[in-house]
Design a protein around this motif. Structure first.
Motif, PDB file in Angstrom:
ATOM      1  N   ASN A  32       0.744  -0.962   0.122  1.00  0.00           N
ATOM      2  CA  ASN A  32       0.027   0.102   0.187  1.00  0.00           C
ATOM      3  C   ASN A  32       0.871   1.372   0.112  1.00  0.00           C
ATOM      4  O   ASN A  32       0.487   2.054   0.517  1.00  0.00           O
ATOM      5  CB  ASN A  32      -0.896  -0.072   1.243  1.00  0.00           C
ATOM      6  CG  ASN A  32      -2.261   0.907   0.804  1.00  0.00           C
ATOM      7  OD1 ASN A  32      -2.479   0.864  -0.472  1.00  0.00           O
ATOM      8  ND2 ASN A  32      -3.061   1.170   2.002  1.00  0.00           N
TER       9      ASN A  32
ATOM     10  N   THR B  16      -9.612  -2.275  -4.346  1.00  0.00           N
ATOM     11  CA  THR B  16      -8.796  -0.850  -4.413  1.00  0.00           C
ATOM     12  C   THR B  16      -9.537   0.313  -3.667  1.00  0.00           C
ATOM     13  O   THR B  16      -8.547   1.111  -3.069  1.00  0.00           O
ATOM     14  CB  THR B  16      -8.725  -0.375  -5.921  1.00  0.00           C
ATOM     15  OG1 THR B  16      -8.534  -1.392  -6.742  1.00  0.00           O
ATOM     16  CG2 THR B  16      -7.913   0.822  -6.350  1.00  0.00           C
ATOM     17  N   ALA B  19      -8.324   0.070   0.112  1.00  0.00           N
ATOM     18  CA  ALA B  19      -7.022   0.282   0.233  1.00  0.00           C
ATOM     19  C   ALA B  19      -6.780   1.752   0.261  1.00  0.00           C
ATOM     20  O   ALA B  19      -6.298   2.407   0.962  1.00  0.00           O
ATOM     21  CB  ALA B  19      -5.976  -0.418  -0.678  1.00  0.00           C
ATOM     22  N   GLN B  23      -5.342   4.952   2.463  1.00  0.00           N
ATOM     23  CA  GLN B  23      -3.997   5.589   2.000  1.00  0.00           C
ATOM     24  C   GLN B  23      -4.631   7.086   2.266  1.00  0.00           C
ATOM     25  O   GLN B  23      -3.535   7.980   2.531  1.00  0.00           O
ATOM     26  CB  GLN B  23      -3.802   5.223   0.463  1.00  0.00           C
ATOM     27  CG  GLN B  23      -2.385   4.817   0.226  1.00  0.00           C
ATOM     28  CD  GLN B  23      -2.262   4.652  -1.298  1.00  0.00           C
ATOM     29  OE1 GLN B  23      -2.817   5.331  -2.151  1.00  0.00           O
ATOM     30  NE2 GLN B  23      -1.962   3.419  -1.483  1.00  0.00           N
ATOM     31  N   ARG B  63      -3.750  -7.683  -2.600  1.00  0.00           N
ATOM     32  CA  ARG B  63      -2.639  -7.252  -1.673  1.00  0.00           C
ATOM     33  C   ARG B  63      -2.439  -8.606  -0.752  1.00  0.00           C
ATOM     34  O   ARG B  63      -3.332  -9.622  -1.067  1.00  0.00           O
ATOM     35  CB  ARG B  63      -3.533  -6.465  -0.748  1.00  0.00           C
ATOM     36  CG  ARG B  63      -4.163  -5.072  -1.375  1.00  0.00           C
ATOM     37  CD  ARG B  63      -3.099  -3.993  -1.672  1.00  0.00           C
ATOM     38  NE  ARG B  63      -3.828  -3.105  -2.273  1.00  0.00           N
ATOM     39  CZ  ARG B  63      -3.491  -1.664  -2.643  1.00  0.00           C
ATOM     40  NH1 ARG B  63      -2.010  -1.536  -2.267  1.00  0.00           N
ATOM     41  NH2 ARG B  63      -4.159  -0.986  -3.375  1.00  0.00           N
ATOM     42  N   HIS B  71      -4.583  -2.907   8.053  1.00  0.00           N
ATOM     43  CA  HIS B  71      -5.090  -1.526   7.808  1.00  0.00           C
ATOM     44  C   HIS B  71      -6.523  -1.681   8.199  1.00  0.00           C
ATOM     45  O   HIS B  71      -7.332  -0.615   7.829  1.00  0.00           O
ATOM     46  CB  HIS B  71      -5.006  -1.377   6.348  1.00  0.00           C
ATOM     47  CG  HIS B  71      -3.499  -1.100   5.965  1.00  0.00           C
ATOM     48  ND1 HIS B  71      -2.661  -2.182   5.537  1.00  0.00           N
ATOM     49  CD2 HIS B  71      -2.933  -0.121   5.577  1.00  0.00           C
ATOM     50  CE1 HIS B  71      -1.630  -1.610   5.012  1.00  0.00           C
ATOM     51  NE2 HIS B  71      -1.675  -0.236   5.110  1.00  0.00           N
TER      52      HIS B  71
END
Lengths: 106, 409
Positions: A32, B16, B19, B23, B63, B71
């Motif tokens: 990430n 996506t 994630a 982020q 991932r 996360h």
């Protein structure tokens, strides 16, 4: 494991351990790390995993293929040490590698 | 940045988005709900590198397994949503089995599914479609050397599967209703080239051929019966005749749908608390001034970025030119743009060299779309020209002694 430092355009550093056999792109995406988009998942089809290889490492990361060259030709802000990170296979010899990212992949 | 976000669909788009939310600093709970029993993975290799054994399951994963827990993304796999119940400032999703998940913001990323045509014999063993990793496992097991695969549908999936089958030593025959391959999605120059390239590598074709039924022996598929009465013997049959959007949940909840869940450029649906991204959407195509449905990874990524930017209040992504790619044998096909309002088509390079590109121009000599075969410069420059809307000089474009850099300058 090879320790790879990914440096975002804004200077933020991400140091991650990457398994040999993966690509430098996969090392970023799977951890990430922002800034490497890799839209095509590593098929050398999109040029959205563009990085600048630390000049001290360009010899060890090798030279781009003709396909990679022509993709890079049309990427933004290309420099002599530009590479597509999906085309750099991680090996133990790349332990300590450092790559910087461009401002944008698009 | 601390509300509850529920993502329906754990494919490339949903995975996506989850994630990216982390982020971009989203602090609230993020739940990623998927029907398949596996964490988000890349689908494109299922008909390409993975099928040929050049990529393993771990490399397919978007991932690593540990990523989601690290996360704080609640990954709920093998879970099916049955109903979206919308409220004033959020809502809830009812799961099969009765569980209810509340959300403040919902992201619909339900993808698309293989289109099913009503054919007798679809339930025979050995009749397959290719959408999921489980589908790909079954197909791979059937592609033994010497086995014969019949592919119904001469589109990208079918051609990629046929090429992979040949690479693995299996026989492949492609049956297509239209008189040419890739009829809905590619120019005829490309169709003809791909046809010849596959034929030279042992794929056989039945064009302009309707299929009446799949015939079995002992419950297993043994042949495809064509409309003209002929039968084509096979050990396995792959049906690849397009995809339809999974919009039913959104539609039942009253969201505007029109061959896909309708969204704006923020990926927002007609409910301000609900976003939709990826294959299941019908979205604005600003370069073309119309709405469309795109089935591609770049689209899934772009819309995931749009939704996350809107949710997190971060900078929206640069608008993308639609594009996708296909690998068949040693061919790399890269296609950008959409051939809309095309008045003229130019071929740059000689198809016989297996390196050429088809450019589609509108009335103002602006590039609307490019189909490039082993021609990365043409693809990259074409993509930039589509986005910049700068007209080209057709004579220059057709002259391969002039570099694409110069043509695009």
């Amino acid at each position: 494991m090879a320790k790879i430092t990914y440096i975002e355009f804004n200077g933020t550093e991400h140091v991650v351990d990457v398994k040999p056999g993966l690509t430098v792109m996969e090392g970023a995406v799977k951890n990430n790390v922002p800034g490497i988009d890799a839209d095509c998942g590593g098929a050398c089809a999109c040029a959205t995993c563009h990085v600048y290889v630390d000049p001290a490492w360009t010899e060890k990361t090798g030279t781009p293929s003709a396909m990679e060259e022509s993709m890079l030709d049309f990427a933004e802000a290309v420099e002599p040490n530009s590479r597509l990170s999906c085309q750099i296979k991680v090996t133990d010899a790349l332990d300590g590698l450092s790559v910087r990212m461009p401002e944008s992949q698009h | 940045m601390d509300g509850r976000i529920l993502i329906l669909g754990a494919g490339h788009a949903g995975g996506t988005a989850a994630a990216l939310l982390r982020q971009q600093g989203w602090n609230g709970p993020v739940t990623l709900l998927g029907e398949e029993p596996v964490a988000p993975y890349q689908r494109p290799p299922l008909s390409k590198a993975w099928l040929k054994g050049e990529a393993d399951a771990a490399s397919l994963a978007l991932r690593p397994e540990t990523f989601y827990a690290e996360h704080h993304i609640a990954l709920r796999l093998g879970a099916r949503a049955e109903r979206i119940v919308r409220g004033e400032a959020g809502g809830e999703v009812q799961l099969e089995g009765g569980e209810v998940l509340a959300y403040d913001r919902l992201i619909v990323a339900t993808g698309s599914r293989a289109r099913r045509i009503p054919l007798p014999g679809l339930d025979l063993e050995g009749v397959m479609e290719l959408r999921t990793a489980a589908d790909a496992d079954r197909l791979k097991a059937a592609l033994r050397p010497g086995a014969k695969l019949a592919v119904v549908g001469g589109g990208y999936i079918g051609l990629e599967a046929a090429a992979s089958a040949r690479t693995l030593g299996a026989e492949a025959v492609v049956i297509e209703l239209q008189p040419r391959l890739l009829a809905r999605v590619a120019h005829e120059v490309l169709s003809a080239f791909v046809h010849d390239y596959h034929r030279a590598r042992g794929v056989s074709f039945e064009l302009a051929a309707g299929v009446d039924a799949l015939e079995g022996e002992g419950g297993r598929v043994a042949a495809v019966r064509l409309s003209d009465g002929r039968t084509i013997a096979c050990d396995a049959a792959l049906i690849g005749v397009g995809a339809v959007p999974n919009q039913e949940l959104a539609q039942a909840a009253g969201l505007t749908c029109d061959g896909g869940v309708v969204v704006d450029l923020r990926a927002c649906t007609s409910d301000p608390c609900i976003y939709a991204i990826g294959d299941c959407t019908r979205r604005p195509l600003p370069l073309y001034g119309c709405m469309g449905r795109l089935e591609s990874v770049p689209n899934a990524l772009e819309q995931a970025k749009q939704a996350v930017a809107d949710l997190c209040g971060t900078k929206p992504p640069t608008p993308e030119t639609p594009w996708f790619w296909s690998d068949q044998f040693d061919l790399k096909l890269q296609i950008a743009g959409l051939p809309l309002d095309v008045v003229r088509t130019l071929v740059r390079g000689e198809p016989s060299t297996a390196r050429f590109a088809v450019f589609h121009l509108n009335a103002d000599d602006k590039v609307q779309a490019v189909e490039a075969i082993n021609a990365a410069p043409e693809f990259m420059a074409g993509r930039q020209l589509i986005a910049s809307r700068r007209p080209v000089q057709p004579a220059k474009l057709q002259d391969i002694s002039i570099s694409m850099k110069e043509v695009a300058a």
